[in-house]
Enzyme design. Structure first.
Site, PDB file in Angstrom:
ATOM      1  N   LYS D  12       0.852  -1.188   0.000  1.00 42.01           N
ATOM      2  CA  LYS D  12       0.000   0.000   0.000  1.00 42.01           C
ATOM      3  C   LYS D  12       0.882   1.230   0.000  1.00 42.01           C
ATOM      4  CE  LYS D  12      -4.516   0.351   0.698  1.00 42.01           C
ATOM      5  NZ  LYS D  12      -5.403  -0.419  -0.209  1.00 42.01           N
ATOM      6  N   THR D  57      -3.585  -5.430   0.839  1.00 43.73           N
ATOM      7  CA  THR D  57      -2.946  -4.129   1.064  1.00 43.73           C
ATOM      8  C   THR D  57      -3.785  -3.299   2.033  1.00 43.73           C
ATOM      9  OG1 THR D  57      -4.002  -3.049  -0.844  1.00 43.73           O
ATOM     10  CG2 THR D  57      -1.914  -4.192  -1.237  1.00 43.73           C
ATOM     11  N   ARG D 169      28.588  32.102 -10.520  1.00 43.34           N
ATOM     12  CA  ARG D 169      27.200  31.817 -10.863  1.00 43.34           C
ATOM     13  C   ARG D 169      26.431  31.471  -9.602  1.00 43.34           C
ATOM     14  NH1 ARG D 169      27.130  25.569 -13.345  1.00 43.34           N
ATOM     15  NH2 ARG D 169      28.248  24.622 -11.589  1.00 43.34           N
ATOM     16  N   GLN D 216      29.393  18.479  -9.294  1.00 42.91           N
ATOM     17  CA  GLN D 216      29.938  17.186  -8.907  1.00 42.91           C
ATOM     18  C   GLN D 216      30.869  17.322  -7.699  1.00 42.91           C
ATOM     19  OE1 GLN D 216      29.520  18.144 -12.098  1.00 42.91           O
ATOM     20  NE2 GLN D 216      29.284  16.407 -13.487  1.00 42.91           N
ATOM     21  N   HIS D 244      19.183  25.740 -12.841  1.00 44.29           N
ATOM     22  CA  HIS D 244      19.907  26.820 -13.489  1.00 44.29           C
ATOM     23  C   HIS D 244      19.264  28.179 -13.203  1.00 44.29           C
ATOM     24  CE1 HIS D 244      21.860  23.530 -15.513  1.00 44.29           C
ATOM     25  NE2 HIS D 244      20.765  23.181 -16.157  1.00 44.29           N
TER      26      HIS D 244
END
Lengths: 281, 281, 281, 281
Positions: D12, D57, D169, D216, D244
């Site tokens: 469920k 369920t 940035r 990264q 972005h």
């Protein structure tokens, strides 16, 4: 390096590509969402931020649009073209996964199309490792509903079980299906569209035709029928939410309810997932 | 009472009703979401919590399911039945608004149906004030796209304008349309379905046929065509998001892009809203 | 022109603006979504596609970003700057509506911030007609929950009523509140932030302090408290979904449930909407 | 059986559990969404619809609410209690997976709470196979944004690369993090909450403190910091969408933009995924 990178990948998700075929006055329309994921020798960017081997995700996006210039063909073939390119042309990259979802539009004129918001998706995922490509295709958000021919009884009951048995219920689900192609076809283009149509048709027919004693039984029937319909498919993976429809209790108002008035439930929902394989157990 | 209640209403939203017609082996299926909103003499519950006049929203939900027992008919007629009941049977209630959205399913068997997740909705809103009912119907989440025959130029340019003029663009939108019926039909059932089909057909045809110099022009053409197609409609209200499709710059890669490769935009989007009326300006 | 335009407007929706204040090493962050809607003498574009008077929605978007260059201030002041510009600088435009939603971020460093996906929004809507600006502010997606001090009984029961009375339930809602400012403050900047904080604080206090006999009573209490807290507010509009929490029946398992275990419901939900005004009824 | 079942499970999903602690006048509130998935000897229901071994369920849902009666504790402990029960008490079931997401509420009174819609989630997944339980915990929908100290340059450029290099940035992401606990703690309750807080704190600190040359690199720093902060964690899996933010070109309007005005992008987005492990590579 005391803390090492395990499996990792990077790419661009949600690339929204629309392509118009204008070769004739009767335009064609393709509407895809593409996701790329590359992996390989990427330790440097993780450990020191040295990006020498990193092809930007922005470039991956550009590549998708550029490759669409000369046509797309079946999404399986387009995904494979892209995956092969990313591996073959990028020194640090040893594997690429390209996933595509396609929205189908209905023609209403030579250059006019319609569809409802959302809708069923045709999907594919191609993984290329520099040697061979594995292709899986499927559908998502495909709703199916049977108004009858569904039972659920004879189940295990423990001290927390209150569900009554039923010999007639609505069975409704939103299919996510994925099937693996075992062999690469000689003529990718025609094959993939034919196989998809055969598999989807088998899926619908199995759902409509199966007298269901459990959603699990329906799941197996759907997988089996796809395997029978498309010899190139090796296995079928299915995720079937059980969209419960509760028979509304009208007796409180002096009315009967012979399986006609239902409350469609939302949360929670059952979820039945399984793989059906061609090979014997 | 120093702080007085202004306009107010209460009701149940998101009532998910599925009805199966089992009169023959070929079952029918209706899938509605119903919203109720009642208003009237409700000062007591707001000022002191005296709920004597308050019909619970749970009761409103029950009523929707009970009324569905003997059939639904067009959503307009079902909404009006409910709205009249809430006002006529509830002393404190002087007005009721019932809104319904209907999901269409496609038959794939005698008792089997399919659709994509989401999809286009048929809608209605009925307001009943104890004397008369006003009915408006429409569509929502109906996507339309033209691959050509759309320009946008000659517009006002100020110091913040950078948009280039274009004489060939994709025009795509997600239609929300609502039209008011001026007269109550003699035979509600047949009328509403016929009128809906005529209006929806006119909408699609207008979009496909109009050579568009602005989305506003298309909006007017759509409204005009619906008014011509259905004499009982008094006005059409349209909300048309402009789903921008940006021609992708492929020249950077040595490729041309003669209107074939587009990036479908998401946020922000243009939004064009307007009413078209039968009466002369 | 046999089919005339009624009320209409056009603009850009979903303009996602993030502004960084870098005056000091401790950066500031603002995160807004802006929606513009202009109206005026726009018959030509609707009837003939003559766009001479049409300032593109793309330009409206550019303007939002350009105006943010020198600071934003309270969203009410920024919306008014934009609305006044669109009307005053565009010949065909006679009225502008600018709506803004602001996401609040929590500082975790000099140039680092966090928030959860979604979250509560601060909102404003400014309408300028060439003469004066009307400003309304509020909150959206503000969830509130009381674990007790909520009853619902003494309500009207008809033949479809099955809801039991309760003298202790969870009361939970997702507030959309909007309050109109009757007067333009002398010092927009400081005023709007102070007024917002006072109104939001009053809203929370009223919800927490009110012993509730109905959600309607809570609605009125919230409106009253905001009006008392901020003299410049003329009326408060509230939309309060009743997010039902059902006491789960544990007696079936030999357990009691003295108001501790609840199933949070989804669809359907009650919806209570109303306006509270300073003026006596 | 020519078409055999491969891996499968059922359960469920979306069980919405709210629990109130009423032991003192100062109530406590817990808000969970629970998902169960059981697997084992389930061939019969798939092949023939024989449900003898199938615990419904619906029963799984009931069990979740019943087990909450006497308290929940850390979600990790609650998930394990449930997973052990499903396997130990159900003959056909050999493994259970229980996933939980928790919404945190902020107290505004003795029995009053608030949060924004959505928000950050604390998550766990416990898999029990009849012998031992594996526990992984994490966060989802945790947004993080740095206004500076992020570069991206020195990357690989091919013929489809147009992205300019940048030495400043905005770096923004929506963290999904999962960390595996290698050892079962002696005192589950206190441990899990402490470990969660330590891991989450390390995550935020790593994001805020890392001068980032690539997302990264930030990913690795986050994983490393969590591993250092919580010795019991064996590995950290991270999924970091790159949300972005595009510096808006204001020079077209005679304005400079020294990193202050940004357009937050939506689709497409970068997606960086990786695992960081304690073990040396």
């Amino acid at each position: 390096m005391p803390y090492a990178m395990g499996p990792n990948n990077y790419g661009k998700s949600g690339i929204r590509l629309v392509r118009v075929a204008r070769d004739t006055a009767r335009h064609g329309l393709r509407d895809l969402t593409v996701h790329t994921a590359l992996s390989g020798d990427l330790d440097a960017t993780h450990y020191t931020g040295d990006n020498t081997g990193v092809l930007p995700t922005d470039t991956q996006k550009n590549t998708v649009y550029a490759f669409a210039r000369d046509g797309i063909g079946p999404i399986e073939a387009f995904a494979e073209r892209l995956a092969r390119h990313f591996v073959d042309a990028t020194p640090a990259i040893t594997a690429a996964r390209v996933q595509i979802e396609e929205h189908a539009w209905t023609r209403i004129g030579d250059h006019s199309f319609t569809r409802g918001e959302g809708g069923e998706l045709r999907t594919t995922e191609v993984v290329y490792d520099g040697t061979s490509a594995r292709t899986a295709s499927g559908v998502r958000d495909l709703l199916l509903l049977n108004t009858t021919d569904s039972e659920f009884n004879g189940f295990l009951a423990d001290e927390y079980t209150t569900l009554p048995e039923t010999d007639d219920r609505i069975l409704a689900t939103a299919v996510t299906a994925t099937w693996d192609y075992r062999a690469e076809p000689d003529d990718g283009g025609a094959f993939y569209d034919q196989a998809f149509n055969a598999a989807r048709g088998a899926l619908l027919a199995a759902f409509a035709d199966t007298y269901s004693l459990s959603l699990q039984q329906t799941l197996h029937a759907v997988g089996e029928r796809i395997l029978k319909a498309v010899p190139e498919v090796g296995e079928v993976r299915l995720s079937l939410p059980n969209r419960h429809h509760y028979r509304f209790d009208l007796e409180r108002f002096g009315l009967d309810n012979p399986g006609v008035v239902f409350q469609a439930g939302d949360l929670p929902y059952g979820l039945i997932e399984g793989t059906v394989r061609r090979e014997a157990a």
